[in-house]
Motif scaffolding. Sequence first.
Motif, PDB file in Angstrom:
ATOM      1  N   LEU A  65     -24.300 -32.172   6.131  1.00  0.00           N
ATOM      2  CA  LEU A  65     -24.416 -31.543   7.441  1.00  0.00           C
ATOM      3  C   LEU A  65     -24.037 -32.519   8.552  1.00  0.00           C
ATOM      4  CD1 LEU A  65     -25.131 -29.161   9.221  1.00  0.00           C
ATOM      5  CD2 LEU A  65     -27.549 -29.840   9.087  1.00  0.00           C
ATOM      6  N   VAL A  66     -24.477 -33.765   8.437  1.00  0.00           N
ATOM      7  CA  VAL A  66     -24.139 -34.783   9.446  1.00  0.00           C
ATOM      8  C   VAL A  66     -22.631 -34.945   9.547  1.00  0.00           C
ATOM      9  CG1 VAL A  66     -24.225 -37.249   9.995  1.00  0.00           C
ATOM     10  CG2 VAL A  66     -26.317 -36.031   9.330  1.00  0.00           C
ATOM     11  N   GLY A  67     -21.950 -34.982   8.398  1.00  0.00           N
ATOM     12  CA  GLY A  67     -20.501 -35.161   8.399  1.00  0.00           C
ATOM     13  C   GLY A  67     -19.772 -34.010   9.076  1.00  0.00           C
ATOM     14  N   ILE A  68     -20.139 -32.768   8.697  1.00  0.00           N
ATOM     15  CA  ILE A  68     -19.496 -31.590   9.278  1.00  0.00           C
ATOM     16  C   ILE A  68     -19.834 -31.463  10.753  1.00  0.00           C
ATOM     17  CG2 ILE A  68     -19.447 -29.072   9.261  1.00  0.00           C
ATOM     18  CD1 ILE A  68     -17.890 -30.214   6.995  1.00  0.00           C
ATOM     19  N   LEU A  69     -21.100 -31.710  11.095  1.00  0.00           N
ATOM     20  CA  LEU A  69     -21.544 -31.579  12.485  1.00  0.00           C
ATOM     21  C   LEU A  69     -20.832 -32.589  13.379  1.00  0.00           C
ATOM     22  CD1 LEU A  69     -23.343 -30.403  14.683  1.00  0.00           C
ATOM     23  CD2 LEU A  69     -25.182 -31.929  13.905  1.00  0.00           C
ATOM     24  N   SER A  70     -20.692 -33.824  12.914  1.00  0.00           N
ATOM     25  CA  SER A  70     -20.019 -34.860  13.714  1.00  0.00           C
ATOM     26  C   SER A  70     -18.576 -34.456  14.002  1.00  0.00           C
ATOM     27  CB  SER A  70     -20.050 -36.202  12.977  1.00  0.00           C
ATOM     28  OG  SER A  70     -21.379 -36.647  12.794  1.00  0.00           O
ATOM     29  N   ARG A  71     -17.902 -33.918  12.997  1.00  0.00           N
ATOM     30  CA  ARG A  71     -16.514 -33.493  13.201  1.00  0.00           C
ATOM     31  C   ARG A  71     -16.450 -32.307  14.168  1.00  0.00           C
ATOM     32  NH1 ARG A  71     -12.627 -30.207  10.341  1.00  0.00           N
ATOM     33  NH2 ARG A  71     -14.078 -29.765   8.637  1.00  0.00           N
ATOM     34  N   ALA A  72     -17.362 -31.348  14.012  1.00  0.00           N
ATOM     35  CA  ALA A  72     -17.363 -30.173  14.877  1.00  0.00           C
ATOM     36  C   ALA A  72     -17.617 -30.553  16.334  1.00  0.00           C
ATOM     37  CB  ALA A  72     -18.409 -29.167  14.403  1.00  0.00           C
ATOM     38  N   VAL A  73     -18.539 -31.491  16.553  1.00  0.00           N
ATOM     39  CA  VAL A  73     -18.845 -31.913  17.925  1.00  0.00           C
ATOM     40  C   VAL A  73     -17.650 -32.627  18.545  1.00  0.00           C
ATOM     41  CG1 VAL A  73     -20.263 -33.486  19.311  1.00  0.00           C
ATOM     42  CG2 VAL A  73     -21.346 -31.991  17.614  1.00  0.00           C
ATOM     43  N   SER A  74     -16.939 -33.417  17.754  1.00  0.00           N
ATOM     44  CA  SER A  74     -15.780 -34.132  18.286  1.00  0.00           C
ATOM     45  C   SER A  74     -14.633 -33.191  18.640  1.00  0.00           C
ATOM     46  CB  SER A  74     -15.297 -35.183  17.276  1.00  0.00           C
ATOM     47  OG  SER A  74     -14.710 -34.569  16.138  1.00  0.00           O
ATOM     48  N   GLU A  75     -14.580 -32.024  17.997  1.00  0.00           N
ATOM     49  CA  GLU A  75     -13.454 -31.099  18.178  1.00  0.00           C
ATOM     50  C   GLU A  75     -13.747 -29.930  19.114  1.00  0.00           C
ATOM     51  OE1 GLU A  75     -11.583 -31.817  13.677  1.00  0.00           O
ATOM     52  OE2 GLU A  75     -12.594 -29.935  14.172  1.00  0.00           O
ATOM     53  N   ASN A  76     -14.987 -29.791  19.567  1.00  0.00           N
ATOM     54  CA  ASN A  76     -15.364 -28.607  20.339  1.00  0.00           C
ATOM     55  C   ASN A  76     -16.194 -28.968  21.565  1.00  0.00           C
ATOM     56  OD1 ASN A  76     -14.605 -26.135  18.465  1.00  0.00           O
ATOM     57  ND2 ASN A  76     -15.494 -27.684  17.124  1.00  0.00           N
ATOM     58  N   ASP A  77     -16.343 -27.971  22.446  1.00  0.00           N
ATOM     59  CA  ASP A  77     -17.206 -28.119  23.614  1.00  0.00           C
ATOM     60  C   ASP A  77     -18.642 -27.732  23.289  1.00  0.00           C
ATOM     61  OD1 ASP A  77     -14.961 -28.691  25.415  1.00  0.00           O
ATOM     62  OD2 ASP A  77     -14.443 -26.574  25.147  1.00  0.00           O
ATOM     63  N   VAL A  78     -18.789 -26.768  22.398  1.00  0.00           N
ATOM     64  CA  VAL A  78     -20.100 -26.261  21.995  1.00  0.00           C
ATOM     65  C   VAL A  78     -20.088 -26.073  20.486  1.00  0.00           C
ATOM     66  CG1 VAL A  78     -21.768 -24.370  22.243  1.00  0.00           C
ATOM     67  CG2 VAL A  78     -20.344 -25.028  24.199  1.00  0.00           C
ATOM     68  N   VAL A  79     -21.207 -26.391  19.833  1.00  0.00           N
ATOM     69  CA  VAL A  79     -21.329 -26.184  18.394  1.00  0.00           C
ATOM     70  C   VAL A  79     -22.562 -25.325  18.130  1.00  0.00           C
ATOM     71  CG1 VAL A  79     -21.657 -27.243  16.126  1.00  0.00           C
ATOM     72  CG2 VAL A  79     -20.183 -28.357  17.826  1.00  0.00           C
ATOM     73  N   LEU A  80     -22.393 -24.303  17.289  1.00  0.00           N
ATOM     74  CA  LEU A  80     -23.478 -23.404  16.904  1.00  0.00           C
ATOM     75  C   LEU A  80     -23.760 -23.588  15.423  1.00  0.00           C
ATOM     76  CD1 LEU A  80     -22.168 -20.146  18.667  1.00  0.00           C
ATOM     77  CD2 LEU A  80     -23.596 -21.961  19.645  1.00  0.00           C
ATOM     78  N   ILE A  81     -24.997 -23.955  15.102  1.00  0.00           N
ATOM     79  CA  ILE A  81     -25.425 -24.096  13.706  1.00  0.00           C
ATOM     80  C   ILE A  81     -26.449 -23.007  13.428  1.00  0.00           C
ATOM     81  CG2 ILE A  81     -26.339 -25.655  11.955  1.00  0.00           C
ATOM     82  CD1 ILE A  81     -25.993 -27.927  14.025  1.00  0.00           C
ATOM     83  N   SER A  82     -26.163 -22.137  12.471  1.00  0.00           N
ATOM     84  CA  SER A  82     -27.169 -21.145  12.097  1.00  0.00           C
ATOM     85  C   SER A  82     -27.842 -21.602  10.821  1.00  0.00           C
ATOM     86  CB  SER A  82     -26.534 -19.760  11.911  1.00  0.00           C
ATOM     87  OG  SER A  82     -25.689 -19.729  10.795  1.00  0.00           O
ATOM     88  N   GLY A  83     -29.178 -21.607  10.852  1.00  0.00           N
ATOM     89  CA  GLY A  83     -29.940 -22.162   9.744  1.00  0.00           C
ATOM     90  C   GLY A  83     -30.227 -21.157   8.664  1.00  0.00           C
ATOM     91  N   GLY A  84     -30.660 -21.679   7.518  1.00  0.00           N
ATOM     92  CA  GLY A  84     -31.113 -20.822   6.427  1.00  0.00           C
ATOM     93  C   GLY A  84     -32.532 -20.366   6.710  1.00  0.00           C
ATOM     94  N   SER A  85     -33.200 -19.906   5.674  1.00  0.00           N
ATOM     95  CA  SER A  85     -34.547 -19.355   5.877  1.00  0.00           C
ATOM     96  C   SER A  85     -35.654 -20.363   5.596  1.00  0.00           C
ATOM     97  CB  SER A  85     -34.735 -18.135   4.960  1.00  0.00           C
ATOM     98  OG  SER A  85     -34.553 -18.520   3.600  1.00  0.00           O
ATOM     99  N   SER A  86     -35.303 -21.570   5.189  1.00  0.00           N
ATOM    100  CA  SER A  86     -36.347 -22.521   4.785  1.00  0.00           C
ATOM    101  C   SER A  86     -36.687 -23.503   5.895  1.00  0.00           C
ATOM    102  CB  SER A  86     -35.887 -23.306   3.557  1.00  0.00           C
ATOM    103  OG  SER A  86     -34.801 -24.155   3.902  1.00  0.00           O
ATOM    104  N   VAL A  87     -37.894 -24.043   5.823  1.00  0.00           N
ATOM    105  CA  VAL A  87     -38.318 -25.082   6.769  1.00  0.00           C
ATOM    106  C   VAL A  87     -37.434 -26.306   6.618  1.00  0.00           C
ATOM    107  CG1 VAL A  87     -40.198 -26.635   7.411  1.00  0.00           C
ATOM    108  CG2 VAL A  87     -40.697 -24.256   6.817  1.00  0.00           C
ATOM    109  N   GLY A  88     -37.023 -26.618   5.396  1.00  0.00           N
ATOM    110  CA  GLY A  88     -36.169 -27.780   5.155  1.00  0.00           C
ATOM    111  C   GLY A  88     -34.840 -27.684   5.874  1.00  0.00           C
ATOM    112  N   THR A  89     -34.283 -26.486   5.924  1.00  0.00           N
ATOM    113  CA  THR A  89     -33.019 -26.294   6.636  1.00  0.00           C
ATOM    114  C   THR A  89     -33.195 -26.613   8.108  1.00  0.00           C
ATOM    115  OG1 THR A  89     -32.342 -24.574   5.079  1.00  0.00           O
ATOM    116  CG2 THR A  89     -31.210 -24.637   7.193  1.00  0.00           C
ATOM    117  N   TYR A  90     -34.296 -26.138   8.694  1.00  0.00           N
ATOM    118  CA  TYR A  90     -34.583 -26.417  10.107  1.00  0.00           C
ATOM    119  C   TYR A  90     -34.703 -27.912  10.336  1.00  0.00           C
ATOM    120  CZ  TYR A  90     -36.917 -26.203  14.662  1.00  0.00           C
ATOM    121  OH  TYR A  90     -37.244 -26.355  15.985  1.00  0.00           O
TER     122      TYR A  90
END
Length: 405
Positions: free
Chosen positions: A236-261
Amino acid sequence: MKVFKTDSEVFDILHKEFSDFVLGIERVPLYEAADRICAKDIEANIDVPHFDRSTVDGYAVRCQKTFSANDENPAVFDLIGEVKTGEIPDFKIQEGQAAKIFTGGAVPEGADAVVMLENTVEQEGRVFVFKPARPNENILKKGEDVGKGCIVVKKYQRLRAPQIGVLAAVGQKEVEVFSRLKVGIISTGDEIIMQDQPLEGAKIYDVNSYTLYSALKQEYAVPKLYGIVKDDYEALVGILSRAVSENDVVLISGGSSVGTYDNTLKAIQSLDEAIILVDGISIKPGKPTIIAKAGNKAVFGLPGHPVSCLFIFKFFVKKLFDILLHQQDTAGGKVLARLKSAFAASSGRTEFVFVKLIYSDEILAEPLYGKSGSINLLNNASGYVKIEATRTGLKPGDLVEVVLL
């Protein structure tokens, strides 16, 4: 103990943190500028019209002679010529003379009115006028529509058909507009799979990527999908870092578990210059929402349940877009309706009730009951009603304000 923000506190935070966002600028042909946002004030460099122009078909005259005209006693003029559309006439109107003219034609020098064709009769080189004309009647004076030097379109104004029209009228072929917001979409959760995979066990198809992408296509945004990330912090860190570098806004939708949050929160915190602005909102649906700032970029951790995810997008992400783009509130329209049946609220949070509108003698709002994981709830909803945290519910017959979806 975690303190949750109210919805009004979240709006204040978004205004404070993102009002100074710098938008990109691009130049586009006027034909492609519809629904874009103008990047600067635009002044007219010509008068519109740049000559006195007739607004009707008729005859150009000096109007004083018509003041006493009527059906029994018409004013009579000598016809001295015709104004060709697109040309400046080379003759001058004297007292008692008239020239035939068509809509858009240049009014000859000396004329101070155009009498409408239906109020006249032309016969043997003379024009009979049966109705009085006022000075400047049916004449659009030079610069009367748009004056040279005036601002015709303002910075941050949305370019609709009327704005495109006025820019065309002053000779603009291109226009500087703000670039669309680039928005990255990441779905997370071990249970989420793509639609081309077999649906086995407790797996579920990815819904949020599709709803968010579709919702963004309706906004001033260019969405980009980054796929599904399993409950793996490093991934997630790898994908998120790339998305933030390429965009103005990033939206992450979580799964249903506390661990995902937890993974989402920690991954956002790992970003350079990351500040967690909101960690949970005192509303229903959408309580487990994260809002962060990484440099000048916005990052949202959205709930995994489809209804909550899409609602938070429409309620908070759209508000952020309005702030970034300096637009007035572009939330859905609102209607007043009578509640058809009761709705009990006992969450102690501000609650948003989805309703279906029924149009009869008056507009009725029927509450829709469903869990936040039910995407069909939004499919059937016309809009939503806000219930403040201090209220215990709504009664049949209550007059409510419905925000349309």
